[in-house]
Design a protein around this motif. Structure first.
Motif, PDB file in Angstrom:
ATOM      1  N   LEU A  45      47.404  36.610  37.783  1.00 19.05           N
ATOM      2  CA  LEU A  45      46.868  37.743  38.540  1.00 19.05           C
ATOM      3  C   LEU A  45      46.848  39.022  37.699  1.00 19.05           C
ATOM      4  N   VAL A  46      47.919  39.271  36.956  1.00 21.07           N
ATOM      5  CA  VAL A  46      47.953  40.455  36.089  1.00 21.07           C
ATOM      6  C   VAL A  46      46.839  40.370  35.044  1.00 21.07           C
ATOM      7  N   GLY A  47      46.629  39.166  34.506  1.00 22.37           N
ATOM      8  CA  GLY A  47      45.573  38.981  33.524  1.00 22.37           C
ATOM      9  C   GLY A  47      44.197  39.288  34.089  1.00 22.37           C
ATOM     10  N   ILE A  48      43.924  38.830  35.310  1.00 19.94           N
ATOM     11  CA  ILE A  48      42.611  39.079  35.928  1.00 19.94           C
ATOM     12  C   ILE A  48      42.381  40.572  36.111  1.00 19.94           C
ATOM     13  N   VAL A  49      43.366  41.264  36.703  1.00 19.63           N
ATOM     14  CA  VAL A  49      43.213  42.692  36.976  1.00 19.63           C
ATOM     15  C   VAL A  49      43.027  43.470  35.671  1.00 19.63           C
ATOM     16  N   GLY A  50      43.845  43.185  34.669  1.00 22.18           N
ATOM     17  CA  GLY A  50      43.745  43.893  33.391  1.00 22.18           C
ATOM     18  C   GLY A  50      42.441  43.614  32.669  1.00 22.18           C
ATOM     19  N   PHE A  51      41.988  42.357  32.725  1.00 25.11           N
ATOM     20  CA  PHE A  51      40.738  42.000  32.045  1.00 25.11           C
ATOM     21  C   PHE A  51      39.558  42.731  32.666  1.00 25.11           C
ATOM     22  N   ALA A  52      39.527  42.784  33.992  1.00 23.34           N
ATOM     23  CA  ALA A  52      38.432  43.487  34.670  1.00 23.34           C
ATOM     24  C   ALA A  52      38.463  44.981  34.369  1.00 23.34           C
ATOM     25  N   ALA A  53      39.661  45.572  34.363  1.00 19.35           N
ATOM     26  CA  ALA A  53      39.786  47.015  34.117  1.00 19.35           C
ATOM     27  C   ALA A  53      39.345  47.379  32.700  1.00 19.35           C
ATOM     28  N   THR A  54      39.768  46.589  31.713  1.00 23.64           N
ATOM     29  CA  THR A  54      39.369  46.890  30.329  1.00 23.64           C
ATOM     30  C   THR A  54      37.881  46.624  30.108  1.00 23.64           C
ATOM     31  N   SER A  55      37.309  45.675  30.841  1.00 15.89           N
ATOM     32  CA  SER A  55      35.866  45.450  30.759  1.00 15.89           C
ATOM     33  C   SER A  55      35.108  46.696  31.194  1.00 15.89           C
ATOM     34  N   ALA A  56      35.575  47.298  32.300  1.00 12.93           N
ATOM     35  CA  ALA A  56      34.939  48.534  32.765  1.00 12.93           C
ATOM     36  C   ALA A  56      35.078  49.640  31.726  1.00 12.93           C
ATOM     37  N   ALA A  57      36.247  49.713  31.080  1.00 16.56           N
ATOM     38  CA  ALA A  57      36.476  50.747  30.062  1.00 16.56           C
ATOM     39  C   ALA A  57      35.548  50.554  28.863  1.00 16.56           C
ATOM     40  N   ILE A  58      35.283  49.299  28.488  1.00 17.57           N
ATOM     41  CA  ILE A  58      34.351  49.046  27.377  1.00 17.57           C
ATOM     42  C   ILE A  58      32.962  49.548  27.738  1.00 17.57           C
ATOM     43  N   GLY A  59      32.533  49.275  28.958  1.00 18.79           N
ATOM     44  CA  GLY A  59      31.226  49.722  29.390  1.00 18.79           C
ATOM     45  C   GLY A  59      31.073  51.227  29.401  1.00 18.79           C
ATOM     46  N   LEU A  60      32.194  51.947  29.550  1.00 17.67           N
ATOM     47  CA  LEU A  60      32.166  53.409  29.567  1.00 17.67           C
ATOM     48  C   LEU A  60      32.378  54.022  28.183  1.00 17.67           C
ATOM     49  N   SER A  61      32.591  53.192  27.181  1.00 19.10           N
ATOM     50  CA  SER A  61      32.883  53.688  25.831  1.00 19.10           C
ATOM     51  C   SER A  61      31.653  54.333  25.206  1.00 19.10           C
TER      52      SER A  61
END
Length: 533
Positions: free
Chosen positions: A99-115
């Motif tokens: 569960l921690v992996g899913i939440v973190g992966f989704a959050a960092t994906s959003a951060a990449i898109g905003l880079s």
């Protein structure tokens, strides 16, 4: 945390397990569904990024090294942390780490898109890799505990088919998003997928822990192994730039060797080691690990160049290039469950040997691709590659995870994924170095043979860097059409010369891997009970 505990013996009939009597929660096949959706996010991301690489390179004005680091940074983070992540699952529960992996992966994906720059993309890709590392070993640990021994191969086969389906969807979805929205959108898509995965996992997953699960955490082992893995992969990635005989390369390689030796010495005496060395007394487990490294070396290393070949040499759109890769992933979807059933009946050895030989044939076939190669011929070799890869994904995974004790299921899952990611990093780096070296050697020769006007050294170097990506820069204004066309042909032929050599090397590695597969055999699926929380 309040908890209810119950025991289930791996290998018992599915109908006799508490999970099967508990309704939706903890049911093996629903567990597979929930786990697969979480893993889909990771595999979808991998192929989407491959399709998006040319768009990222063009939009952010990135060099080949930058584009490689978007992949290598992610793979490096995975390679360094997967075994540690597997141990975290064994220690604290695979459901929680998943569960921690899913939440973190989704959050960092959003951060990449905003880079806003390539440095930020690479930094968040590294973080994304760390969270991805929590997902993959936990997924295999959950499957190992949820399924009885006689159905584990089939479950892994279906799991592999789901991965294949998401891999197939990645190029198409990624191509549509890149072409009609933006490259950033290929990362934003992980947010809704991650949210759905979290909801399913909360509703379905039951935490499984072996009775002999570790109660402490080997911090010195984590530090030593992470240092060793980082220095090794870093040296291999940077060696083409620094030179293999450069003092910096040699220093990192020496540090890696020293850290690995220190890690082995420490693990041999610590009470609850991060990576129990006794696992490697199993010849099949060791062979399965090596096999996974060699398979990923050729597959991930070669796939890196295919998207540039399709888009820059053949001039395809991202969507078209994704469709051309469909035979590869479609064959993996079809053959993964079939491979699982076959391995259950006859064992993994013969299917794995045959699969690696088929993979070698496909690699040698891909080495013959030219500028004028048609869709039918490309599709044939992509399909043959998918046919060879699927049994290796399923069989090597079962060999590694199935031959490990239940209390080390997470570490075994981490080892399987670490082997794949290290192999991918090595493949991308080594085949990239082979590719670049061949392009820099072939381009001047072919430029001279075509009787094109000599270039100043600085312009020649820039042209060679572009040729590594299959990009033919626009000819200077006023250049005759025939000369401009000859320039494009020379650049593309130089790229194909490098890609052909890289695939030839990958084919040789695959043929060697067939010999390693002779030492594999099916997992024993220990009888230690697991605890459900």
């Amino acid at each position: 945390m309040t908890s209810k505990t119950a025991s289930v013996t791996p290998g018992a009939p599915e109908s006799d397990t508490p999970a099967s009597r508990a309704g939706l929660r903890g049911h093996p096949w629903l567990t597979l569904l929930a786990v697969a959706l979480g893993v889909v996010m990771v595999t979808l991301d991998g192929t989407i990024v491959a399709i998006a690489n040319p768009a990222i390179q063009a939009d952010l004005k990135a060099s080949l090294a930058d584009v490689q680091w978007i992949t290598n940074g992610y793979l490096l983070a995975l390679a360094v942390s997967l075994i540690t992540a597997g141990r975290l699952g064994d220690r604290f529960g695979h459901r929680q780490t998943f569960l921690v992996g899913i939440v973190g992966f989704a959050a960092t994906s959003a951060a990449i898109g905003l880079s806003e720059g390539v440095a930020m993309v690479i930094a968040f890709r590294v973080l994304q890799g760390l969270f991805g590392a929590l997902l993959m070993p936990a997924a295999l640990g959950l499957l190992r505990a949820a399924f009885p021994a006689e159905k584990l191969n089939m479950a892994i086969g279906i799991w592999g088919a789901v991965i294949g389906a998401s891999t197939a969807a990645g190029p198409i979805v990624g191509g549509l998003l890149v072409e009609h929205v933006s490259w950033e959108s290929v990362f934003f898509i992980n947010v809704p997928v991650g949210l759905l995965a979290v909801l399913l996992c909360l509703a379905i997953l039951v935490d499984h822990r072996a009775e002999k699960a570790p109660r402490s955490f080997d911090v010195p082992g984590v530090v030593l192994l992470s240092c060793a893995m980082f220095c090794l992969v870093w040296a291999i990635i940077k060696a083409p730039e620094w030179g293999w005989g450069d003092s910096a390369t040699l220093w990192f390689l020496a540090t890696a060797v020293g850290a690995f030796l220190s890690f082995l010495l420490w693990e041999a005496k610590v009470r609850e080691p991060l990576l129990p060395l006794g696992m490697f007394r199993s010849v099949p487990l060791s062979a399965g690990t090596v096999l996974m490294v060699l398979m990923a070396f050729g597959f991930m290393g070669g796939l890196f160049f295919v998207t540039f070949y399709l888009q820059n040499v053949h001039g395809m759109s991202p969507v078209d290039s994704g469709l051309h890769l469909l035979p590869l992933t479609a064959m993996m979807i079809v053959s993964s469950p079939v491979a699982g059933g076959l391995i259950t009946k006859v064992g993994p050895r013969l299917p794995l040997v045959g699969a690696m030989l088929v993979t070698a044939v496909a690699m040698f076939g891909l080495s013959t691709l030219e500028r004028g190669t048609g869709t039918l011929e490309m599709s044939l070799w992509f399909a043959v590659l998918g046919l060879g890869l699927a049994p290796v994904m399923v069989g090597a995974t079962e060999v590694i995870v199935g031959n490990a004790p239940m209390e080390h299921a997470g570490v075994a899952g981490g080892l399987q994924q670490a082997a794949m990611q290290v192999g991918g990093s090595l493949g991308t780096a080594v085949l990239g170095a082979v590719m670049a070296s061949r392009v820099h050697e072939a381009l001047p020769e072919q430029w001279a043979d075509a009787q094109l006007p000599p270039l100043p050294p600085q312009d020649a170097e820039r042209l060679a860097e572009a040729a590594e990506l299959g990009i033919a820069p626009p000819a200077p204004e006023g250049t005759p059409g025939q000369v401009a066309e000859a320039m494009v042909q020379v650049v593309h032929d130089s790229f194909l010369s490098g890609m052909g050599l890289a695939f030839t090397l990958a084919g040789i590695v695959a043929a060697l891997a067939a010999g390693v597969a002779l030492f594999t055999k099916g997992g024993q699926h220990g009888t230690e009970p697991s605890v459900h929380i």
